[in-house]
Design an enzyme around this catalytic site. Structure first.
Site, short mmCIF file in Angstrom:
data_model
loop_
_atom_site.label_atom_id
_atom_site.label_comp_id
_atom_site.label_asym_id
_atom_site.label_seq_id
_atom_site.Cartn_x
_atom_site.Cartn_y
_atom_site.Cartn_z
N CYS A 124 0.67 -1.32 -0.03
CA CYS A 124 -0.04 0.01 -0.17
C CYS A 124 0.88 1.21 0.10
CB CYS A 124 -0.86 0.04 1.38
SG CYS A 124 -2.07 -1.20 1.37
N CYS A 135 12.41 -1.51 6.23
CA CYS A 135 12.48 -2.80 5.24
C CYS A 135 13.53 -2.30 4.04
CB CYS A 135 11.11 -2.56 4.62
SG CYS A 135 11.14 -3.92 3.23
N TYR A 153 13.88 -2.57 -3.94
CA TYR A 153 12.83 -2.74 -5.12
C TYR A 153 11.71 -1.93 -4.74
CZ TYR A 153 9.35 -5.16 -7.23
OH TYR A 153 8.03 -5.73 -8.36
N SER A 213 13.02 -1.35 -11.60
CA SER A 213 13.60 -1.16 -10.48
C SER A 213 15.20 -1.37 -10.44
CB SER A 213 13.17 -2.22 -9.64
OG SER A 213 13.14 -3.49 -9.99
N ASP A 254 19.44 -7.38 -12.00
CA ASP A 254 17.56 -7.49 -11.36
C ASP A 254 17.96 -7.71 -9.94
OD1 ASP A 254 15.21 -7.70 -11.30
OD2 ASP A 254 14.88 -9.74 -12.14
N ASP A 255 16.62 -7.14 -9.19
CA ASP A 255 16.79 -6.81 -7.74
C ASP A 255 16.51 -7.97 -6.79
OD1 ASP A 255 13.59 -7.12 -7.41
OD2 ASP A 255 13.80 -5.53 -8.83
N CYS A 307 8.08 -12.79 4.66
CA CYS A 307 7.99 -11.42 5.22
C CYS A 307 6.68 -11.57 6.10
CB CYS A 307 8.06 -10.37 4.33
SG CYS A 307 7.64 -8.67 5.32
S1 SF4 Z 1 11.52 -9.40 5.82
FE1 SF4 Z 1 9.97 -7.90 4.95
S2 SF4 Z 1 10.17 -6.12 6.03
FE2 SF4 Z 1 12.11 -7.38 6.17
S3 SF4 Z 1 13.41 -6.83 4.64
FE3 SF4 Z 1 12.27 -8.57 4.05
S4 SF4 Z 1 10.49 -7.66 2.91
FE4 SF4 Z 1 11.28 -5.96 4.18
#
Ligand code: SF4
Length: 495
Positions: A34, A271, A277, A318, A380-381, A417
């Protein structure tokens, strides 16, 4: 070329081949969930929100919404929300109905498996005993389910399946004044989130106690603006003031800004994928420009894993910045070997198998005249499931590249994540199952290297004094900044 014979390049005939259905055609790319936006005391707040949300569109392409407060009409709420891109949801007439000089807005991706996307479009709007409440969030509230069950047992009836709704219920059920109730509600939440809460006369902004998700404050005219990213400020002529810090709560009321806290800051953990990215290259997070950080990642990658080649190209959008960095460091020319068709938008007309066999591509194409007969370094990322990388490597081979060397600007993505990024389960993450060499074969590359953990931290270049330079790297290093998730992963790993 490596000794091993690279398998004969075949056209990709599987699902999701460059169909161009928003970002979802790259089914194994990570999705930001979001973007949030808040405007306070600026005339025509809805139009300003519309333009700012355009700038945040990359953070969510599935739905958009704006809620305004009409200060000339007893501070009543006006709102409109819909499925689609910002330009598809709003038109001049709809914006004209959203009167007022305060607003919050939202763009969103639904999380995977979500069935009722329409009722979860934000901002969520509620009416409670003290008036109206609009809530918009970016991220994930890990204990939302627990709180929801508790509240339902006490009689609450939820209208959506969104995590965000628990914030409104916690505030509405409290007997304390609104600000105290909001602080208490935020203090109960665990996870990674940036939140905006608007009432008939106030606008509140907060980020979780680790600061996983970005949120910035700006000034526009004599009013204020909050945004997930600074790129929205350029669009609407706002000036950057500062980033919201972990556990902080900013309160706008009349035209006064108060800086308070709802929780003590814990280990700072922005993050890392925002730098790698998600965020737009023209945004700055915690004072670091995204394009510059990505260029440093490319340079670092070149130092760590040089390969002799004819051209360097980046997967748009990206990885362009990192490809420029790699080219600068190695002296290998940067070329536009891959092109993204920006106008595919959302389309429901997907190429048939037969058309795919004819090579119909909508979203991404290789530039034949640039790559034909060349040894290509493709930057690439990240590699999530591996299917996208295979597709892109094959695009380059189909266009005549004689070697494709893949370089990734992050360490292997091995863990899910919990903080607002929709990731597959660990079993579906290719780097959790395979060695680098096995992944190389799987994606049909001549060579493959990932940026090291330390290289990634150094390239971002944030505060050296704090652990992991104040970044969350859990999806790479399994070191979750929140205790509960660390314990959970230790338990699941030991099974
Ligand atoms: S775990 Fe989630 S918050 Fe932590 S770096 Fe990876 S994507 Fe970002």
């Amino acid at each position: 070329m490596s000794d091993e014979v690279i398998q004969q390049t075949k056209l990709w005939l599987g699902e999701h081949y460059n169909e161009g259905n928003g970002r979802s055609e790259f089914a194994d790319k990570l999705k930001e969930e979001c973007g949030v936006l808040g405007i306070f005391n600026v005339p025509d707040a809805s139009t300003l929100s519309y333009y700012a949300l355009h700038a945040l569109q990359h953070r969510g392409e599935e739905s958009a919404g704006i809620c305004t407060v009409d200060t000339k009409e007893k501070n009543r709420f006006c709102y409109y929300r819909g499925l689609g891109l910002v330009k598809e949801v709003f038109d001049k007439e709809k914006l004209a109905e959203l009167k007022g000089d305060r607003a919050i807005g939202h763009v969103r991706y639904p999380s995977s498996g979500e069935e009722d996307a329409a009722s979860n479009i934000q901002p969520l709007i509620f009416r409670y005993r003290d008036g109206d409440l609009a809530v918009a969030t970016n991220g994930s509230i890990i204990n939302a389910g627990e709180i929801r069950t508790e509240l339902e047992q006490q009689g609450s009836i939820f209208q959506t399946t969104s995590d965000t709704e628990v914030i409104a219920h916690l505030i509405a059920r409290s007997s304390a004044d609104f600000e105290t109730a909001a602080k208490e509600a935020l203090a109960r939440l665990n996870g990674g989130f940036a939140v905006l809460i608007m009432t008939n006369d106030k606008l509140l902004a907060a980020t979780d106690r680790h600061g996983f998700r970005p949120l910035v404050l700006g000034k526009v005219g004599s009013g204020f603006v909050f945004s997930s990213e600074t790129c929205a400020f350029e669009t609407i002529g706002a000036t950057y003031v500062r980033d919201i810090t972990p556990g902080e709560l900013l309160i706008l009321s009349d035209n006064e800004l108060r800086e308070e806290r709802f929780a003590e800051a814990e280990r700072q953990a922005m993050c890392a994928m925002e730098y790698i990215y998600f965020a737009r290259p023209d945004s700055d997070i915690n004072g670091i420009n995204i394009h510059s950080a990505r260029k440093r990642m490319g340079r670092m990658l070149a130092k760590e894993s040089f390969v002799d080649a004819d051209i360097v190209t980046g997967v748009p959008d990206s990885s362009i910045s990192a490809a420029i960095g790699y080219a600068e460091q190695t002296g290998i020319p940067y070329e536009l070997g891959l092109i993204k068709n920006k106008y595919t938008g959302r389309t429901f007309i997907q190429p048939s198998q037969q058309l795919r066999e004819q090579g119909v591509k909508m979203k991404l194409s290789a530039v034949r005249k640039v790559v034909e007969g060349k040894r290509v370094v493709m930057i690439d990322d990240s590699i999530v499931r591996g299917t996208t990388s295979l597709r892109i490597v094959n695009l380059l081979r189909e266009a005549g590249a004689i070697e494709v060397h893949v370089r990734i600007t992050s360490p292997p993505f091995q863990n899910p994540c919990f903080y607002g990024i929709d990731t597959p389960e660990r079993k579906d993450l290719i780097a959790a199952r395979m060695t680098v060499e096995q992944i190389r074969r799987e994606i049909n590359a001549d060579s493959l290297q990932f940026l090291t953990h330390q290289g990634c931290l150094d390239a971002v270049g944030s505060n050296e004094e704090v652990r992991n330079r104040g970044l969350c790297m859990a999806c790479f290093d399994n070191d979750y900044p929140t205790e509960q998730q660390n314990e959970q992963m230790v338990t699941s790993n030991s099974k």
